[in-house]
Design a protein around this motif. Sequence first.
Motif, PDB file in Angstrom:
ATOM      1  N   VAL A 154       0.851  -1.193   0.000  1.00  0.00           N
ATOM      2  CA  VAL A 154       0.000   0.000   0.000  1.00  0.00           C
ATOM      3  C   VAL A 154       0.886   1.242   0.000  1.00  0.00           C
ATOM      4  O   VAL A 154       1.820   1.351   0.808  1.00  0.00           O
ATOM      5  N   VAL A 155       0.605   2.196  -0.881  1.00  0.00           N
ATOM      6  CA  VAL A 155       1.375   3.437  -0.959  1.00  0.00           C
ATOM      7  C   VAL A 155       1.005   4.331   0.226  1.00  0.00           C
ATOM      8  O   VAL A 155      -0.172   4.629   0.445  1.00  0.00           O
ATOM      9  N   ILE A 156       2.015   4.736   1.007  1.00  0.00           N
ATOM     10  CA  ILE A 156       1.746   5.602   2.159  1.00  0.00           C
ATOM     11  C   ILE A 156       2.444   6.961   2.061  1.00  0.00           C
ATOM     12  O   ILE A 156       2.186   7.843   2.875  1.00  0.00           O
ATOM     13  N   ARG A 157       3.348   7.129   1.060  1.00  0.00           N
ATOM     14  CA  ARG A 157       4.036   8.414   0.906  1.00  0.00           C
ATOM     15  C   ARG A 157       4.568   8.516  -0.521  1.00  0.00           C
ATOM     16  O   ARG A 157       5.047   7.550  -1.079  1.00  0.00           O
ATOM     17  N   VAL A 158       4.469   9.724  -1.088  1.00  0.00           N
ATOM     18  CA  VAL A 158       5.033  10.005  -2.399  1.00  0.00           C
ATOM     19  C   VAL A 158       5.884  11.250  -2.260  1.00  0.00           C
ATOM     20  O   VAL A 158       5.416  12.263  -1.730  1.00  0.00           O
ATOM     21  N   SER A 159       7.137  11.166  -2.704  1.00  0.00           N
ATOM     22  CA  SER A 159       8.072  12.280  -2.590  1.00  0.00           C
ATOM     23  C   SER A 159       8.639  12.645  -3.957  1.00  0.00           C
ATOM     24  O   SER A 159       9.087  11.757  -4.688  1.00  0.00           O
ATOM     25  N   TYR A 160       8.620  13.932  -4.255  1.00  0.00           N
ATOM     26  CA  TYR A 160       9.166  14.444  -5.504  1.00  0.00           C
ATOM     27  C   TYR A 160      10.408  15.296  -5.216  1.00  0.00           C
ATOM     28  O   TYR A 160      10.401  16.091  -4.270  1.00  0.00           O
ATOM     29  N   SER A 161      11.445  15.122  -6.008  1.00  0.00           N
ATOM     30  CA  SER A 161      12.616  15.995  -5.995  1.00  0.00           C
ATOM     31  C   SER A 161      12.634  16.698  -7.343  1.00  0.00           C
ATOM     32  O   SER A 161      12.538  16.032  -8.378  1.00  0.00           O
ATOM     33  N   CYS A 162      12.777  18.022  -7.306  1.00  0.00           N
ATOM     34  CA  CYS A 162      12.608  18.802  -8.527  1.00  0.00           C
ATOM     35  C   CYS A 162      13.849  19.653  -8.795  1.00  0.00           C
ATOM     36  O   CYS A 162      14.383  20.275  -7.882  1.00  0.00           O
ATOM     37  N   TYR A 163      14.251  19.708 -10.048  1.00  0.00           N
ATOM     38  CA  TYR A 163      15.361  20.571 -10.430  1.00  0.00           C
ATOM     39  C   TYR A 163      14.899  22.026 -10.338  1.00  0.00           C
ATOM     40  O   TYR A 163      13.842  22.378 -10.836  1.00  0.00           O
ATOM     41  N   SER A 164      15.702  22.839  -9.678  1.00  0.00           N
ATOM     42  CA  SER A 164      15.304  24.246  -9.509  1.00  0.00           C
ATOM     43  C   SER A 164      16.434  25.208  -9.844  1.00  0.00           C
ATOM     44  O   SER A 164      16.395  26.369  -9.463  1.00  0.00           O
ATOM     45  N   GLY A 165      17.452  24.738 -10.518  1.00  0.00           N
ATOM     46  CA  GLY A 165      18.528  25.616 -10.938  1.00  0.00           C
ATOM     47  C   GLY A 165      19.657  25.726  -9.968  1.00  0.00           C
ATOM     48  O   GLY A 165      19.769  25.148  -8.969  1.00  0.00           O
TER      49      GLY A 165
END
Length: 165
Positions: A154-165
């Motif tokens: 079961v999915v309990i967390r979703v984390s995104y890492s984003c390029y920001s320069g």
Amino acid sequence: MNRRIFIVALGAALASPGAKCGESVYLESIQCVGGRYGLVLPKDVRQLKSLSKLLRESVSQVEHWDGYTATRKTLFFDGLELGIAEFSNDPARVIVTHAEVSKPSWNRLSPFKLGRPAAEAQALIGESAKGDDELKNSYGSDSDSVDFQAVSGVVIRVSYSCYSG
């Protein structure tokens, strides 16, 4: 999913010391915001801050540029953490630097649903997620990535890492 089961699964995940042991999987179309896998967020920082009750805001860095400042901060909502960059010369502009969804009440923002079977997230990702039943791999493009925490399928967390320069 039953709320009690979700809470028990979340507690077990937080109590266990298991670190991610998956691999990095390249998926060209991963984006933090927009696209097939990204969050659906307002593009205006004022609208972003009004998504829900803002619990707190934390400034991590202020960069001074030619005539303006860029401020990196984290917005904390109940079950959602958003890292952003704001610009003094364009108050509406925002760049998302990271995001973590930890409560199903935010499922409206993400194609990956908390409290749902990991198999649903696998199916959305497609062939690249085949065999990653507990979603231990990190899925990323040249700029952004998404990671999951799943317990008992079961999915309990979703984390995104984003390029920001």
